[in-house]
Design an enzyme around this catalytic site. Structure first.
Site, PDB file in Angstrom:
ATOM      1  N   ASP A 264     -12.317  -9.753 -39.421  1.00 32.54           N
ATOM      2  CA  ASP A 264     -10.919  -9.657 -39.008  1.00 32.54           C
ATOM      3  C   ASP A 264     -10.240 -11.015 -39.036  1.00 32.54           C
ATOM      4  OD1 ASP A 264     -12.662 -10.269 -36.766  1.00 32.54           O
ATOM      5  OD2 ASP A 264     -10.913 -10.019 -35.448  1.00 32.54           O
TER       6      ASP A 264
ATOM      7  N   GLU B  95     -13.271 -10.204 -33.554  1.00 32.78           N
ATOM      8  CA  GLU B  95     -13.508 -11.532 -32.995  1.00 32.78           C
ATOM      9  C   GLU B  95     -12.194 -12.188 -32.597  1.00 32.78           C
ATOM     10  OE1 GLU B  95     -14.136 -15.831 -32.601  1.00 32.78           O
ATOM     11  OE2 GLU B  95     -12.805 -14.833 -34.021  1.00 32.78           O
TER      12      GLU B  95
END
Length: 375
Positions: free
Chosen positions: A68, A133
């Protein structure tokens, strides 16, 4: 033959804004599976995670990372479209180029080269990849670690691909991180008219001495690896917006970044002592973001230092500076944890970019680390 530049481009072109993975992990799995990796997808709520492992013996070397990325911000302010990887001179532009799709590509290529040359290498190689994250970190690495711990599946060494470098690839390696603790404080007062202060209690006035004391308190001296603990007020708000109303409450958000010289419990106790001594009426909510962790000299640090020296000629600096990373969820399992990735000058910024040559260098370093630890 795969190369890290073309693979980084493929990953950047997948718009994987937290918690979306956008097919990045499938791309990775398609590369790892033919090398003998068992691929396990772990989906928790809105987050996609991947645990890939080759081998069933120790020691276990794990690469931890995330697919991400943060939002691009206004796309029109970018030189090039943020989710279309574009070469501009010696740099590869695109959201995630440095944080951390370049690292993912470098480790994939390094692993491909290593396994192709050493199909019967010792130990095991694993990848722990998440799509959460950059977000609330609730359903990502921490949940995977819980799953692995429940079945007593351990890793010995973990390299997190966060962009640790400052000026040159490998000049800084993170061998630890400070802990993070956030407090959301509401100081209660009595709302009233500014012309009749005796009928009200201004929470801004009564809280100010306590906040000033918190800001100037010396929490600890740090140590050879960590700077002293810091306290910072990040948000403060009080008032109705009217100039003639004493507010009824004051909201204050503050954060500790703390060393291994103090615990979160000790910090909380000291905050309560200061607030109580100043006679405040308050509520407080604590958010614990992670304990500090430290990996001292050992096999992982030494192999990393030697690999960087061999590939670049640089004597790397060990550091615990910066924010938190998913390493904070992995270190408590007993694994040695370090962070090594590209130069971090443009991460989370408009026109995020990485030098294409740096991706080749990082791939060579990762490959050298694998050779030193698993042959």
């Amino acid at each position: 033959m795969m190369n890290p530049i073309s693979l980084t481009k493929e990953l950047i072109n997948r718009k994987s804004v937290t918690p979306e993975d956008a097919g990045c992990q499938k791309l990775m799995a398609d590369i790892l599976a033919p090398l003998g990796f068992d691929i396990e997808s772990m989906v928790f709520d809105d987050t996609t995670n991947m645990w890939a492992r080759k081998g069933n013996q120790g020691p276990v070397f794990c690469f931890a990372g995330h697919t991400d990325v943060v939002p691009s911000g206004p796309a029109e302010k970018w030189q090039t479209p943020p989710f279309e990887a574009t070469q501009v001179g010696e740099y590869l532009h695109g959201r995630g180029a440095a944080d951390m799709k370049g690292s993912l590509a470098a480790m994939l290529v390094a692993t491909h080269r290593f396994v192709s040359a050493h199909p019967t290498h010792k130990g095991s190689i694993a990848f722990l990849i998440t799509s959460d994250e950059e977000g609330p970190f609730i359903n990502g690495t921490t949940k995977v670690i819980d799953t692995l711990e429940a079945r007593n599946e351990k890793m010995d060494w973990c390299l997190v691909g966060e962009p640790s470098s400052t000026n040159l690839v490998g000049d800084v390696v993170k061998n630890g991180r400070r802990g993070s603790l956030t407090g959301d404080l509401i100081v209660k007062g009595v709302q009233g008219h500014v012309a009749y202060p005796h009928l009200a209690r201004n929470p801004i006035h009564v809280a100010s001495p306590a906040l000033a004391e918190l800001a100037k308190t010396h929490w600890d001296d740090g140590n050879r690896y960590f700077p002293p603990t810091s306290f910072q007020i990040s948000n403060i708000n009080g008032g109705t917006g009217a100039g003639n109303v004493i507010p009824g409450e004051l909201k204050v958000c503050f954060n500790f970044r703390f060393s291994t010289e103090v615990t979160d419990k000790q910090l909380i106790e000291r905050v309560y002592e200061i607030l109580d001594r100043h006679g405040l009426e308050y509520d407080i909510k604590w958010t614990f973001n992670g304990q500090p962790f430290l990996t001292e000299q050992g096999a992982l640090v030494e192999a990393t230092q030697q690999a960087i020296k061999s590939v670049t000629g640089i004597e790397t600096e060990l550091s615990t500076a910066g924010g938190t990373s998913d390493g904070r969820f992995i270190a408590p399992t007993g694994a040695q944890v370090i962070e090594l990735g590209p130069v971090n000058a443009t991460i989370h910024k408009i026109d995020e970019r990485v030098k294409s040559a740096d991706l080749e260098t990082l791939t060579d370093i990762y490959h050298d680390i694998l050779c030193r630890l698993l042959t």
